[in-house]
Design an enzyme around this catalytic site. Structure first.
Site, PDB file in Angstrom:
ATOM      1  N   GLU A 103      -6.360 -10.236  -1.526  1.00 25.17           N
ATOM      2  CA  GLU A 103      -6.933 -10.329  -0.452  1.00 25.17           C
ATOM      3  C   GLU A 103      -8.589  -9.876  -0.568  1.00 25.17           C
ATOM      4  OE1 GLU A 103      -5.560  -7.201   2.245  1.00 25.17           O
ATOM      5  OE2 GLU A 103      -3.546  -7.727   2.142  1.00 25.17           O
ATOM      6  N   GLU A 133       0.660  -1.470   0.011  1.00 25.65           N
ATOM      7  CA  GLU A 133      -0.077  -0.531  -0.032  1.00 25.65           C
ATOM      8  C   GLU A 133       0.905   1.487   0.283  1.00 25.65           C
ATOM      9  OE1 GLU A 133      -2.564  -0.229   3.110  1.00 25.65           O
ATOM     10  OE2 GLU A 133      -3.697  -2.193   1.908  1.00 25.65           O
TER      11      GLU A 133
HETATM   12  C1  XIL Z   1      -6.195  -6.259   8.777  1.00 22.18           C
HETATM   13  C2  XIL Z   1      -7.099  -7.313   9.350  1.00 22.18           C
HETATM   14  O1  XIL Z   1      -7.462  -7.811   7.931  1.00 22.18           O
HETATM   15  C3  XIL Z   1      -7.637  -7.162  10.418  1.00 22.18           C
HETATM   16  O2  XIL Z   1      -7.300  -8.687  11.386  1.00 22.18           O
HETATM   17  C4  XIL Z   1      -6.714  -6.004  11.293  1.00 22.18           C
HETATM   18  O3  XIL Z   1      -7.172  -5.567  11.848  1.00 22.18           O
HETATM   19  C5  XIL Z   1      -6.475  -4.931  10.506  1.00 22.18           C
HETATM   20  O4  XIL Z   1      -5.746  -5.502   8.782  1.00 22.18           O
HETATM   21  N1  XIL Z   1      -4.665  -4.402   3.318  1.00 22.18           N
HETATM   22  C6  XIL Z   1      -4.451  -5.124   3.799  1.00 22.18           C
HETATM   23  C7  XIL Z   1      -4.667  -6.551   4.928  1.00 22.18           C
HETATM   24  O5  XIL Z   1      -2.982  -5.436   3.040  1.00 22.18           O
HETATM   25  O6  XIL Z   1      -2.823  -6.817   6.189  1.00 22.18           O
HETATM   26  C8  XIL Z   1      -5.602  -5.973   6.139  1.00 22.18           C
HETATM   27  O7  XIL Z   1      -5.349  -7.072   7.279  1.00 22.18           O
HETATM   28  C9  XIL Z   1      -6.893  -5.345   5.263  1.00 22.18           C
HETATM   29  C10 XIL Z   1      -6.474  -4.125   4.179  1.00 22.18           C
END
Ligand code: XIL
Length: 373
Positions: free
Chosen positions: A265, A160
């Site tokens: 994701e 990111e």
């Molecule tokens: C999220 C997790 O799923 C949660 O449990 C945590 O509280 C916050 O992060 N982008 C990403 C992930 O790269 O690491 C994030 O994961 C979601 C958005």
């Protein structure tokens, strides 16, 4: 925001124990098809794993995960705040358990993530000098990437780093280290982890402006003679608004650069998102769920159908470009465990994955399997 995230970590870690009754029920169910088997000649099928799942404390998950998935990403436990909480303090225990879990179950691990502006430990967030940040940056990448080299399959090296308009995010790394920090992160990772694939990962990089920013990052890394093996499009989309045309163009544009494309994701939200209307700050919108949780007791068929169609359309597209796509990872095994129950508003009831709260395969699961027929 960090505090909110850490609360989520605790929530997701503690809330996902399956009742014993559920185990029995699942054992009596007839076997369902396997995602990893169905797509074995196409791409890896992954899931995010939380602490309870890594430690096999959740019996229903412990049974389901190795049958369905051949790739996994730690949802939180390898983020800097957890694995590197103090200057000279590392918590390797959970990550080591994850590596052992992956070896035992033939699951390829993508370690997530080395350099990210979120879920940073307090000591990093209070750093003011470039020298101190560079010291953290070098130690963090070198220590983790070398410890897990050859033990994990891949690293999300930088996560990111882009704003929506395609410019670099004004993170602590950009502000104190300058724009070369991304190339430097990959250079350090390459040195420490010669046997590990290295990726850039971000959300909304299927969108044209942000995609152009990601293309620039990849080109810059390559122009410096540094290795980057792949790019991860996170895939946090709304089930009713999946940007299929932009996703397809991104697959083409990224693979034309000679990197693997992954969806890292994937989850499809069915709930209203306050950002779509007012573009408010995350922390401002993350209030309680009163009046904003439309489906607390189950999803109406009309919405279930939208979700099912969304997954079907996506997998048809993924299969069309299977030669360019190496992995599809879902962000969570089942609906109950998804971060989208708590983000961007806490305490709602979302339905973004292929398995329901009792780990039963949903219509979307069968629609995904059917795309192979
Ligand atoms: C999220 C997790 O799923 C949660 O449990 C945590 O509280 C916050 O992060 N982008 C990403 C992930 O790269 O690491 C994030 O994961 C979601 C958005």
């Amino acid at each position: 925001m960090i505090k909110i995230f850490i609360t989520f970590v605790t929530l997701t870690t503690t809330c996902s124990f399956a009742p014993l009754q559920l185990q029995a029920q699942n054992q009596n169910q007839s076997p369902i098809p396997s995602l990893k088997e169905t797509f074995k000649n196409d791409f890896l099928i992954g899931t995010a794993l939380n602490t309870a799942q890594i430690q096999e404390k959740d019996p229903a998950a412990a049974q389901l995960i190795p049958l369905q998935f051949n790739a996994a990403t730690p949802e939180n436990i390898m983020k800097a705040a957890i694995i590197h909480p103090g200057w000279d303090q590392y918590n390797f225990t959970l990550a080591d358990q994850l590596v052992a879990y992956g070896q035992k179950n033939k699951i390829k691990i993508t370690a997530h993530t080395l350099i990210w502006h979120s879920q940073l430990p307090d000591f990093v967030r209070s750093i003011k000098s470039p020298d101190s940040l560079r010291q953290f940056f070098t130690n963090h990448i070198t220590t983790l990437a070398s410890r897990y080299d050859g033990k994990v399959f891949s690293w999300d090296v930088v996560n990111e780093a882009l704003e929506e308009n395609g410019s670099l995010r004004k993170s602590i790394f950009l502000q104190l280290l300058g724009e070369d920090y991304i190339v430097e992160a990959f250079r350090l990772a390459q040195k420490a982890a010669p046997h590990t694939e290295l990726y850039y990962n971000d959300y909304n990089i299927e969108q044209p402006k942000k995609r152009a920013g990601a293309v620039e990052i990849i080109k810059k890394i390559k122009a410096a003679g540094v290795r980057i093996d792949g790019v991860g499009i996170q895939g946090h989309w709304r089930a009713s608004h999946i940007p299929l045309a932009e996703i397809e163009q991104s697959i083409l544009d990224f693979s034309a650069l000679g990197v693997k494309v992954m969806f890292t994701e994937l989850d499809l939200s069915v709930l209203p998102n306050p950002w779509d209307r007012d573009n408010a700050d995350v922390s401002a919108t993350a209030g309680n769920s009163t009046g904003k949780d439309p489906y607390p007791n189950g999803l109406p068929d009309s919405v279930q159908n939208v979700l099912t169609k969304g997954y079907e359309d996506l997998f048809k597209l993924f299969l069309k470009h299977k030669d360019k796509i190496s992995r599809i990872t879902f962000w969570g095994v089942n609906d109950g465990q998804s971060w989208l129950n708590d983000f961007p508003i806490r305490g709602r009831t979302n339905y973004p994955t292929l398995f329901d709260r009792a780990y039963k395969a949903k219509p979307a699961f069968y629609a995904v399997i059917a795309t192979k027929k």
